[in-house]
Design an enzyme around this catalytic site. Structure first.
Site, PDB file in Angstrom:
ATOM      1  N   SER A  25      42.186  59.354  18.948  1.00 51.66           N
ATOM      2  CA  SER A  25      42.578  58.434  17.994  1.00 51.66           C
ATOM      3  C   SER A  25      42.155  58.824  16.604  1.00 51.66           C
ATOM      4  O   SER A  25      42.669  60.046  16.116  1.00 51.66           O
ATOM      5  CB  SER A  25      41.954  56.955  18.282  1.00 51.66           C
ATOM      6  OG  SER A  25      42.340  56.031  17.541  1.00 51.66           O
ATOM      7  N   HIS A  52      46.786  57.666  18.983  1.00 48.38           N
ATOM      8  CA  HIS A  52      47.174  56.564  18.169  1.00 48.38           C
ATOM      9  C   HIS A  52      47.895  56.752  17.053  1.00 48.38           C
ATOM     10  O   HIS A  52      47.094  57.520  15.934  1.00 48.38           O
ATOM     11  CB  HIS A  52      45.920  55.472  18.147  1.00 48.38           C
ATOM     12  CG  HIS A  52      45.326  55.278  19.452  1.00 48.38           C
ATOM     13  ND1 HIS A  52      44.136  55.010  19.857  1.00 48.38           N
ATOM     14  CD2 HIS A  52      45.804  55.092  20.795  1.00 48.38           C
ATOM     15  CE1 HIS A  52      43.918  54.504  20.931  1.00 48.38           C
ATOM     16  NE2 HIS A  52      45.057  54.838  21.737  1.00 48.38           N
ATOM     17  N   ASP A 145      39.495  52.693  24.346  1.00 54.58           N
ATOM     18  CA  ASP A 145      40.815  53.285  25.227  1.00 54.58           C
ATOM     19  C   ASP A 145      40.334  54.549  25.880  1.00 54.58           C
ATOM     20  O   ASP A 145      39.813  55.805  25.294  1.00 54.58           O
ATOM     21  CB  ASP A 145      41.920  53.567  24.118  1.00 54.58           C
ATOM     22  CG  ASP A 145      43.254  53.748  24.922  1.00 54.58           C
ATOM     23  OD1 ASP A 145      43.219  53.470  26.115  1.00 54.58           O
ATOM     24  OD2 ASP A 145      44.215  54.371  24.356  1.00 54.58           O
TER      25      ASP A 145
END
Length: 205
Positions: A25, A52, A145
Site C-alpha cells: 500500500s 492500493h 490488509d
C-alpha cells in the site's frame, strides 16, 4: 536474514512453488520496484500484485513497474490465465482473485477493510487454489490488509514473507502480518527478491 518463530518446515515438504502473491500500500511503488526488479528474467511462475491505488484516476503502475523489471508487467484482466514470468497487477477498484487453474477473476464486490483491491481476498484465493505451492509476501503499507490472508496461506501449507516492519516505509501492513504468527521470513526489503527467487528455484522441476 531474520526468520519468524515458525520455521517454513511445511515448505520443505512440497515439490514446487507455482505462484507468488505480493501486497503493498503506502510506499508500495518503490518497494514493488525493488522486489520485482530483483526477480530474474525467466522467472518460472506468475506473480500477482495488489497495490492500493486511487480509484478516481487511471493508473500507470504497470508501465512504471515494467520499466524496472525484466518480467512482463500488466494490469490483470478477467478470465485470463496467469502465465509464468508475468506480473499481474490488480486494476484500481477491483479485487483480484485466482482459481485452481490459474484463471484470474476481477470483482467489484464490497470493500474489505475499507479497500478494493484487497490483499486478504487475493491471498485467500491463492491459498484455496494453490495450497502449499503458494508464496505470499506483504510489503510496506498502512492498515492491516493482508493479515487474514497470510493466515489462510499458512494454514494451507504455503510460505509467507513480510518486509521487516522496523525498516518498512510504512509498518502497518507488515506488522499486522507478523503479529499473526503466520510469517516464515521477516526480511529487509533488499533481501526479499533473492529469497523468493531461491525458494522458487529450490522447488523447480
Amino acid at each position: 536474514m531474520t526468520q519468524a518463530e515458525s520455521p517454513p518446515s511445511v515448505a520443505d515438504e512440497v515439490e514446487r512453488f507455482d505462484i507468488v502473491a505480493i501486497a503493498s500500500s503506502a510506499g508500495g511503488i518503490r518497494a514493488l520496484s525493488l522486489v520485482l526488479g530483483g526477480l530474474p528474467f525467466g522467472f518460472p511462475v506468475p506473480v500477482l500484485v495488489v497495490q492500493h491505488l486511487d480509484p478516481r484516476h487511471e493508473t500507470v503502475i504497470a508501465d512504471v513497474l515494467g520499466r524496472r523489471s525484466t518480467l512482463k508487467v500488466k494490469l490483470a484482466e478477467a478470465n485470463e490465465h496467469a502465465a509464468p514470468g508475468t506480473v499481474y497487477v490488480a486494476p484500481p477498484n477491483r479485487h483480484l482473485l485466482v482459481g485452481p487453474g490459474g484463471e484470474l477473476t476481477l470483482s467489484s464486490s464490497e470493500l474489505v477493510h475499507f479497500v478494493r483491491p484487497s490483499a486478504d481476498l487475493l491471498f485467500e484465493s491463492v491459498a484455496g487454489a494453490y495450497g502449499a505451492r503458494a508464496i505470499a509476501c506483504v510489503l510496506t503499507g498502512s492498515g492491516s490488509d493482508g493479515a487474514m490472508g497470510v493466515s489462510a496461506v499458512k494454514s494451507r501449507g504455503g510460505t509467507v514473507i513480510a518486509e521487516d516492519p522496523e525498516s518498512a516505509e510504512f509498518s502497518g501492513m507488515p506488522e499486522a502480518a507478523v503479529s499473526t504468527g503466520s510469517v516464515d521470513f521477516v526480511l529487509p526489503l533488499g533481501e526479499i527478491a533473492d529469497v523468493i527467487a531461491a525458494l522458487v528455484e529450490s522447488r523447480s522441476v
